[in-house]
Design a protein around this motif. Structure first.
Motif, short mmCIF file in Angstrom:
data_model
loop_
_atom_site.label_atom_id
_atom_site.label_comp_id
_atom_site.label_asym_id
_atom_site.label_seq_id
_atom_site.Cartn_x
_atom_site.Cartn_y
_atom_site.Cartn_z
N ASP A 31 -5.65 -2.32 25.88
CA ASP A 31 -6.79 -3.24 25.29
C ASP A 31 -7.37 -2.59 24.13
O ASP A 31 -7.56 -1.52 23.88
CB ASP A 31 -7.46 -4.00 26.16
CG ASP A 31 -6.83 -5.19 27.15
OD1 ASP A 31 -5.69 -5.18 26.82
OD2 ASP A 31 -7.49 -5.37 28.01
N LEU A 54 -1.51 -4.62 25.82
CA LEU A 54 -2.31 -5.77 25.95
C LEU A 54 -2.34 -6.51 27.02
O LEU A 54 -1.12 -7.05 27.26
CB LEU A 54 -2.05 -6.73 24.41
CG LEU A 54 -1.95 -6.15 23.08
CD1 LEU A 54 -1.47 -7.06 22.04
CD2 LEU A 54 -3.33 -5.27 22.89
N HIS A 61 -10.11 -8.32 23.64
CA HIS A 61 -9.12 -7.71 23.88
C HIS A 61 -8.00 -7.27 23.02
O HIS A 61 -7.31 -6.33 23.27
CB HIS A 61 -8.37 -7.87 25.26
CG HIS A 61 -9.30 -8.04 26.26
ND1 HIS A 61 -9.51 -7.14 27.48
CD2 HIS A 61 -10.18 -8.99 26.80
CE1 HIS A 61 -10.37 -7.34 28.33
NE2 HIS A 61 -10.86 -8.47 27.74
N VAL A 62 -8.01 -7.76 22.05
CA VAL A 62 -6.87 -7.60 20.84
C VAL A 62 -7.48 -7.42 19.37
O VAL A 62 -6.74 -7.00 18.58
CB VAL A 62 -5.86 -9.01 20.77
CG1 VAL A 62 -5.29 -9.04 22.16
CG2 VAL A 62 -6.52 -10.04 20.31
N LEU A 65 -6.78 -4.29 17.25
CA LEU A 65 -5.39 -3.73 17.18
C LEU A 65 -4.92 -3.41 15.73
O LEU A 65 -4.29 -2.58 15.44
CB LEU A 65 -4.23 -4.75 17.75
CG LEU A 65 -2.86 -4.42 17.81
CD1 LEU A 65 -2.53 -3.15 18.60
CD2 LEU A 65 -1.83 -5.50 18.30
N GLY A 76 3.20 -5.99 25.65
CA GLY A 76 2.35 -7.43 26.30
C GLY A 76 3.29 -8.17 27.01
O GLY A 76 4.37 -7.93 27.15
N LEU A 84 0.00 -13.51 21.66
CA LEU A 84 -0.53 -12.03 21.52
C LEU A 84 -0.20 -11.82 19.86
O LEU A 84 0.67 -12.33 19.50
CB LEU A 84 0.19 -11.44 22.59
CG LEU A 84 -0.48 -11.54 23.90
CD1 LEU A 84 0.79 -10.88 24.75
CD2 LEU A 84 -1.58 -10.94 24.19
#
Length: 254
Positions: A31, A54, A61-62, A65, A76, A84
């Protein structure tokens, strides 16, 4: 296999995790709540990301990135790929997965969100659960049903007691106060709360936590345990219904 785990505090109460194989130099990030503290941890260790996992699509949580991705392989849930960021490897429960040179097991742990995944790395003795199983709690059910989340809890509960549970937030003190309202006579819980208080007073994370301790103290893993059912006045009732009743109480707990 020399695998090292590092917990990285992010945002207000999030955690990211770094898993590093010192032999191969591979590094996994689980994450990406925000880039700066994660990059600082990588720089301090001299590590370079090779994989990013992820667990689910929520922004906290993303969002980090893009700044961290580089040449890392992003992994993911296949079933959640439309929500996502672009994935290099889409996985499902039961798939064979290798990260940091170690075999990893993928679980569908829907409940907090549909298609949330958890990943167990036996060689490291860790399971990355994010917002499914948490320290003394579980994630709020934004999308899934209590029955789905109870099924997810059961999947994770069968892992070895010594497994370290790497969950996504520092909610443990509040979760502990709630758990005590359910089982005020639970000696393991009372002892655990004392340790949590000392840990947080020292400014340290309460995660990872040990799965065996979660089994003895986390009400969301105990819906089929007679002592918990008795405390809820739901003896011999369907554990999914008991779980739902505990989750409902937690949703309104202050």
């Amino acid at each position: 296999m020399p695998l090292e785990l590092l917990t990285v505090p992010c945002l207000e109460d999030n955690y990211a995790f770094l898993l590093h194989n010192s032999d191969s130099g591979e590094t996994l990030l689980v994450d990406a709540p925000e880039a700066a503290p994660i990059q600082a941890a990588l720089d301090a260790q001299g590590w370079v990301l090779t994989d990013i996992l992820l667990t689910h699509h929520h922004w906290d949580h993303v969002d980090g990135l893009p700044a961290l991705r580089g040449n890392a392989r992003v992994i993911g849930a296949a079933a959640d790929a439309d929500r996502l960021p672009p994935l290099d490897l889409a996985v499902s429960e039961g798939d064979d997965l290798t990260i940091c040179g170690a075999k990893a097991q993928v679980f569908d742990v829907s409940g907090h969100t549909i298609n949330h995944i958890a990943v167990y790395v036996e060689a490291a003795g860790v399971v990355f659960t994010a917002d499914s199983l948490m320290a003394l709690g579980c994630g709020r059910l934004f999308e899934g049903t209590p029955a789905q989340m109870w099924k997810s809890m059961q999947k994770l509960r069968i892992l070895p007691d010594e497994t370290r549970v790497c969950s996504g937030h520092e909610y443990t003190e509040t979760n502990a106060r709630f758990a005590l309202t359910i089982e005020p006579q639970n000696a393991d819980l009372i002892s655990r709360i004392d340790e949590i208080t000392k840990t947080r007073a020292a400014g340290l994370p309460t995660v990872p936590s040990e799965l065996g301790l979660e089994k003895r103290t986390n009400p969301f893993l105990r819906a089929d345990v007679p002592a918990l059912q008795s405390a809820m006045s739901m003896v011999n009732q369907d554990p999914a219904d008991v779980f739902a009743a505990v989750r409902k109480k937690r949703d309104t707990f202050q």
